[in-house]
Design a protein around this motif. Structure first.
Motif, PDB file in Angstrom:
ATOM      1  N   LEU A 304       0.883  -0.671  -0.099  1.00  0.00           N
ATOM      2  CA  LEU A 304       0.545  -0.298   0.362  1.00  0.00           C
ATOM      3  C   LEU A 304       1.680   1.561  -0.131  1.00  0.00           C
ATOM      4  CD1 LEU A 304      -3.086  -0.003  -0.117  1.00  0.00           C
ATOM      5  CD2 LEU A 304      -2.886  -0.134   2.560  1.00  0.00           C
ATOM      6  N   ILE A 305       1.010   2.027  -1.473  1.00  0.00           N
ATOM      7  CA  ILE A 305       1.699   3.270  -1.502  1.00  0.00           C
ATOM      8  C   ILE A 305       1.116   4.014  -0.720  1.00  0.00           C
ATOM      9  CG2 ILE A 305       3.189   4.227  -2.668  1.00  0.00           C
ATOM     10  CD1 ILE A 305       3.922   1.627  -4.489  1.00  0.00           C
ATOM     11  N   VAL A 306       1.121   4.941  -0.047  1.00  0.00           N
ATOM     12  CA  VAL A 306       1.005   6.180   0.758  1.00  0.00           C
ATOM     13  C   VAL A 306       1.795   7.597   1.020  1.00  0.00           C
ATOM     14  CG1 VAL A 306      -0.663   5.032   2.710  1.00  0.00           C
ATOM     15  CG2 VAL A 306       1.799   6.059   2.790  1.00  0.00           C
ATOM     16  N   ASP A 307       1.116   8.635   0.970  1.00  0.00           N
ATOM     17  CA  ASP A 307       1.941   9.805   0.507  1.00  0.00           C
ATOM     18  C   ASP A 307       2.525  10.443   1.680  1.00  0.00           C
ATOM     19  OD1 ASP A 307       0.205  10.429   2.546  1.00  0.00           O
ATOM     20  OD2 ASP A 307      -0.594  12.409   1.248  1.00  0.00           O
ATOM     21  N   ALA A 308       2.800   9.482   3.144  1.00  0.00           N
ATOM     22  CA  ALA A 308       3.199   9.939   3.893  1.00  0.00           C
ATOM     23  C   ALA A 308       4.451   8.778   3.926  1.00  0.00           C
ATOM     24  CB  ALA A 308       3.022   9.429   4.651  1.00  0.00           C
ATOM     25  N   ALA A 309       6.013   9.514   4.415  1.00  0.00           N
ATOM     26  CA  ALA A 309       7.159   8.511   4.516  1.00  0.00           C
ATOM     27  C   ALA A 309       7.829   8.944   5.866  1.00  0.00           C
ATOM     28  CB  ALA A 309       7.577   9.399   2.975  1.00  0.00           C
ATOM     29  N   VAL A 335     -10.041  -8.424   4.197  1.00  0.00           N
ATOM     30  CA  VAL A 335      -8.515  -7.876   4.366  1.00  0.00           C
ATOM     31  C   VAL A 335      -7.527  -8.532   4.093  1.00  0.00           C
ATOM     32  CG1 VAL A 335      -7.324  -8.083   6.359  1.00  0.00           C
ATOM     33  CG2 VAL A 335      -9.786  -7.391   6.616  1.00  0.00           C
ATOM     34  N   ARG A 336      -6.276  -8.060   3.991  1.00  0.00           N
ATOM     35  CA  ARG A 336      -4.706  -8.623   3.234  1.00  0.00           C
ATOM     36  C   ARG A 336      -3.800  -8.287   3.886  1.00  0.00           C
ATOM     37  NH1 ARG A 336      -4.889  -7.894  -2.913  1.00  0.00           N
ATOM     38  NH2 ARG A 336      -7.459  -8.508  -3.985  1.00  0.00           N
ATOM     39  N   VAL A 337      -2.559  -9.136   3.658  1.00  0.00           N
ATOM     40  CA  VAL A 337      -1.786  -8.202   3.966  1.00  0.00           C
ATOM     41  C   VAL A 337      -1.173  -7.745   3.221  1.00  0.00           C
ATOM     42  CG1 VAL A 337       0.093  -9.500   5.523  1.00  0.00           C
ATOM     43  CG2 VAL A 337      -1.743 -10.560   5.784  1.00  0.00           C
ATOM     44  N   PHE A 338      -0.585  -5.948   4.302  1.00  0.00           N
ATOM     45  CA  PHE A 338       0.350  -5.162   3.119  1.00  0.00           C
ATOM     46  C   PHE A 338       1.531  -5.065   4.176  1.00  0.00           C
ATOM     47  CE2 PHE A 338      -4.281  -4.474   2.556  1.00  0.00           C
ATOM     48  CZ  PHE A 338      -4.569  -4.002   1.322  1.00  0.00           C
ATOM     49  N   ASP A 339       2.282  -4.181   3.256  1.00  0.00           N
ATOM     50  CA  ASP A 339       3.488  -3.499   3.174  1.00  0.00           C
ATOM     51  C   ASP A 339       3.221  -2.327   3.443  1.00  0.00           C
ATOM     52  OD1 ASP A 339       4.987  -5.751   4.681  1.00  0.00           O
ATOM     53  OD2 ASP A 339       6.323  -5.052   2.958  1.00  0.00           O
ATOM     54  N   VAL A 340       2.498  -1.292   4.247  1.00  0.00           N
ATOM     55  CA  VAL A 340       2.334   0.059   4.070  1.00  0.00           C
ATOM     56  C   VAL A 340       3.689   1.329   3.889  1.00  0.00           C
ATOM     57  CG1 VAL A 340       0.821   2.180   5.321  1.00  0.00           C
ATOM     58  CG2 VAL A 340       0.659   0.067   5.730  1.00  0.00           C
ATOM     59  N   VAL A 341       4.460   1.062   2.631  1.00  0.00           N
ATOM     60  CA  VAL A 341       5.581   2.525   2.448  1.00  0.00           C
ATOM     61  C   VAL A 341       4.907   3.939   1.956  1.00  0.00           C
ATOM     62  CG1 VAL A 341       6.142  -0.484   1.672  1.00  0.00           C
ATOM     63  CG2 VAL A 341       5.217   1.207   0.185  1.00  0.00           C
ATOM     64  N   GLU A 346      14.269   4.340  -1.307  1.00  0.00           N
ATOM     65  CA  GLU A 346      14.639   3.581   0.567  1.00  0.00           C
ATOM     66  C   GLU A 346      13.967   2.458   0.349  1.00  0.00           C
ATOM     67  OE1 GLU A 346      17.084   4.295   2.818  1.00  0.00           O
ATOM     68  OE2 GLU A 346      17.635   6.413   3.069  1.00  0.00           O
ATOM     69  N   SER A 347      14.249   0.964   0.578  1.00  0.00           N
ATOM     70  CA  SER A 347      13.922   0.009   1.099  1.00  0.00           C
ATOM     71  C   SER A 347      13.501   0.278   2.131  1.00  0.00           C
ATOM     72  CB  SER A 347      14.346  -1.491   1.182  1.00  0.00           C
ATOM     73  OG  SER A 347      14.726  -1.544  -0.396  1.00  0.00           O
ATOM     74  N   GLY A 348      13.732   1.046   2.832  1.00  0.00           N
ATOM     75  CA  GLY A 348      13.871   1.012   4.599  1.00  0.00           C
ATOM     76  C   GLY A 348      12.122   1.875   4.894  1.00  0.00           C
ATOM     77  N   ASP A 349      11.607   2.394   4.100  1.00  0.00           N
ATOM     78  CA  ASP A 349      10.772   3.570   3.171  1.00  0.00           C
ATOM     79  C   ASP A 349       9.995   2.874   4.234  1.00  0.00           C
ATOM     80  OD1 ASP A 349       8.990   5.471   3.904  1.00  0.00           O
ATOM     81  OD2 ASP A 349       9.796   5.829   2.081  1.00  0.00           O
ATOM     82  N   PHE A 350       9.261   2.798   5.822  1.00  0.00           N
ATOM     83  CA  PHE A 350       7.797   1.987   5.302  1.00  0.00           C
ATOM     84  C   PHE A 350       7.077   2.302   7.213  1.00  0.00           C
ATOM     85  CE2 PHE A 350      11.110  -0.471   7.497  1.00  0.00           C
ATOM     86  CZ  PHE A 350      10.296  -1.004   8.398  1.00  0.00           C
ATOM     87  N   LEU A 351       5.729   2.770   6.706  1.00  0.00           N
ATOM     88  CA  LEU A 351       5.278   2.614   8.317  1.00  0.00           C
ATOM     89  C   LEU A 351       4.408   1.676   9.011  1.00  0.00           C
ATOM     90  CD1 LEU A 351       3.327   5.453   6.697  1.00  0.00           C
ATOM     91  CD2 LEU A 351       5.852   5.423   7.985  1.00  0.00           C
ATOM     92  N   ALA A 352       4.344   0.589   8.218  1.00  0.00           N
ATOM     93  CA  ALA A 352       4.056  -1.005   8.067  1.00  0.00           C
ATOM     94  C   ALA A 352       4.231  -1.519   7.821  1.00  0.00           C
ATOM     95  CB  ALA A 352       2.956  -0.756   8.878  1.00  0.00           C
TER      96      ALA A 352
END
Ligand code: LLP
Length: 415
Positions: A304-309, A335-341, A346-352
Motif C-alpha cells: 500500500l503506497i501512501v503519501d506519508a513516508a 482484509v489482506r496483508v500489506f506493507d504500508v510504504v 529506500e527499502s527502509g521507508d515503511f510505516l508498517a
C-alpha cells in the motif's frame, strides 16, 4: 490498539474528538498531523492528580512534540519544560513557559547554549559529566552568576525497553556513574559559581514495566540521604520521563500506579518532585493522516503506497516501531496483508510491515495512531519532501498550528 476515546468512528467515519478526519484532509491536505487537545490535557492532569501529594513540577519533554501551541497549551495548565537544546529553550520561552520551570538536559550542551540558559534564569542544568560542570562554572563566572544544577546520575538499572531509547545502563553515554556522584556533588559544593539543587535521573523511554523506576529510586534516595549527612541538601528530585504508552496491545501502567509504587521512596527523599514526561502526554493524542496513492501487487507482496513516508514518521524505520492504523472510512473490503510504504527511495521507508488491513483504493485515507510523540519532531526534508502540516482539535473546533512547508521554504537559507 490505543484506547483513547478521542478517536472514534461516527457513522462509519473516524473522528478526532468532534471533528471528521476526512474533513481535515480535505481542508489541509495530507500527510497531516492531527492532535486531540483533550487527550494531552487529560494526560497532564493525570500526572498532577497522581502525584499531588508531592506538589510535582511536570516539565514536559519538549522533544516529544515541540509545536509552540502544544507547549503553550500545557504551560497554561501548569507544565514546565524539559529541554535539550538552545532551540528548545527558544521555543519554551516563546510559548510562555516560566523560566523557573525549565530544566536543561543533554550530554553535549555548548557554551553558547549554557550562556543562553543562564541569561534566561532557568531552574537548573542537569549536568552529565565533570567537564560539563567545569564549563558551566566558567560560563557562570564570566556572566557574574551562580548556575543552578542537578547531576544526572546513571543508576545502572535496565529499563527493559528498546536499546536506542534506553539510557539508564552504564554502557550508555548518559549521566554520571552512581559511584562518582558523591565526589562531584562535593566538588560543586566547593565551587562558588554553581549551586547543586537537585538530583536527576532518566532511565529510558517507553517503559511498560515500572519496577525499574523503583529500583533506581532506591539508589537515588540512598545517595540523597548520604549527601544530606554531609550537609549537601538537595531540594529537587527529578525522576525524568519514560512512562510508556499503548501502541498496539501493550499493557501500560497508569500514572496512578506509578505514583503508588514510588510514593514511599518519594516521601523518604523529602525533596520536591520533578517529572519529565513527553510521550505519555502527547503520544496517544496524535495521528498521522495519510492518503493511499496506489495498491501495488507483486508476486511476493501487496504494497500500500501512501503519501506519508519515513521523513514524516521515522519511528517504524528507525526502531522497527509498531503504529496501529485505522482506515478513516470504515469498510467491509477484504482484509489482506500489506506493507504500508511511502514514496521515498529506500527499502527502509515503511510505516508498517505485514499488516492486516482492508483493501484500500487510491484516495482512501489511513490514520496512523500513536503519532503525537516523536512524530513531527523527528521529521525531515529527506528526498526534498516538505514537512507536514499540524492541526489541533478542541472538541468541535480545530486550528492549523503549523502550515505545510512550501517549496520556497525548502530552499530558504541556501546560498
Ligand atoms: N527526560 C530526558 C532526559 C529524556 O532524555 C527524555 C527522552 C525524556 C525526559 C522524555 O521521555 P518520554 O517521557 O518521552 O519517554 N525518539 C524516541 C524516544 C527518545 C526519547 C529520548 N529521551 C522514540 O521515538 O521512541
Amino acid at each position: 490498539m490505543i484506547s483513547e476515546d478521542a478517536f472514534r468512528y461516527h457513522d462509519g467515519e473516524l473522528f478526532v474528538e468532534d471533528v471528521s478526519l476526512r474533513k481535515l484532509a480535505e481542508e489541509f491536505g495530507t500527510p497531516l498531523y492531527v492532535y486531540s487537545k483533550r487527550t494531552m490535557v487529560s494526560a497532564l492532569a493525570a500526572y498532577h492528580d497522581a502525584f499531588h501529594r508531592f506538589n510535582p513540577l511536570i516539565c514536559y519533554a519538549v522533544k516529544a512534540n515541540s509545536n509552540l501551541e502544544i507547549i503553550r497549551t500545557l504551560a497554561e495548565r501548569g507544565a514546565g519544560a524539559d529541554i535539550v537544546s538552545g532551540g528548545e529553550l527558544f521555543r519554551a520561552i516563546k510559548a510562555n513557559v516560566p523560566s523557573q520551570k525549565i530544566v536543561f538536559a543533554g550530554v553535549g550542551k555548548t557554551k553558547e547554549e549554557i550562556r543562553f540558559a543562564l541569561n534566561e534564569n532557568i531552574l537548573m542544568f542537569n549536568v552529565e559529566s565533570a567537564p560539563e560542570l567545569e564549563l558551566i562554572s566558567r560560563v557562570a563566572k564570566e556572566a557574574g552568576k551562580v548556575a543552578p544544577i542537578a547531576f544526572r546520575v546513571n543508576p545502572d538499572v535496565d529499563p527493559l525497553t528498546h536499546p536506542y531509547i534506553s539510557t539508564g545502563l552504564k554502557k550508555y553515554k548518559f549521566g554520571i556513574p552512581l559511584e562518582d556522584a558523591p565526589e562531584l556533588y562535593r566538588r560543586a559544593a566547593q565551587d562558588r559559581h554553581v549551586k547543586a539543587l537537585g538530583f536527576q535521573m532518566h532511565i529510558g523511554s517507553q517503559l511498560t514495566d515500572i519496577t525499574p523506576y523503583r529500583d533506581s529510586l532506591v539508589k537515588a534516595v540512598d545517595l540523597i540521604k548520604k549527601l544530606r549527612r554531609e550537609d549537601i541538601d538537595l531540594r529537587y528530585l527529578d525522576i525524568g520521563g519514560g512512562l510508556g504508552i499503548r501502541y498496539n496491545d501493550e499493557e501500560v501502567p497508569t500514572q496512578g500506579e506509578m505514583a503508588e509504587l514510588l510514593e514511599p521512596l518519594l516521601l523518604e527523599s523529602r525533596c520536591q518532585l520533578i517529572l519529565e514526561p513527553g510521550r505519555s502526554i502527547v503520544g496517544n493524542a496524535g495521528v498521522l493522516l495519510t492518503e493511499t496513492l496506489y495498491h501495488k501487487q507483486t508476486a511476493e507482496k501487496s504494497f500500500l503506497i501512501v503519501d506519508a513516508a519515513m521523513n514524516d514518521l521515522a519511528r517504524p524505520s528507525l526502531y522497527g516501531a509498531y503504529h496501529y492504523m485505522l482506515p478513516v472510512r470504515q469498510t467491509s473490503a477484504e482484509v489482506r496483508v500489506f506493507d504500508v510504504v511511502g514514496p521515498i527511495c529506500e527499502s527502509g521507508d515503511f510505516l508498517a510491515k505485514d499488516r492486516e488491513l482492508p483493501l484500500m483504493d487510491s484516495g482512501d485515507l489511513l490514520a496512523v495512531l500513536g503519532a503525537g510523540a516523536y512524530g513531527f519532531t523527528m521529521s525531515s526534508n529527506y528526498n526534498s519532501r516538505r514537512r507536514a502540516a499540524e492541526v489541533l482539535v478542541d472538541s468541535t473546533r480545530y486550528s492549523l498550528i503549523r502550515k505545510r512547508e512550501t517549496y520556497d521554504e525548502l530552499i530558504q537559507g541556501e546560498l
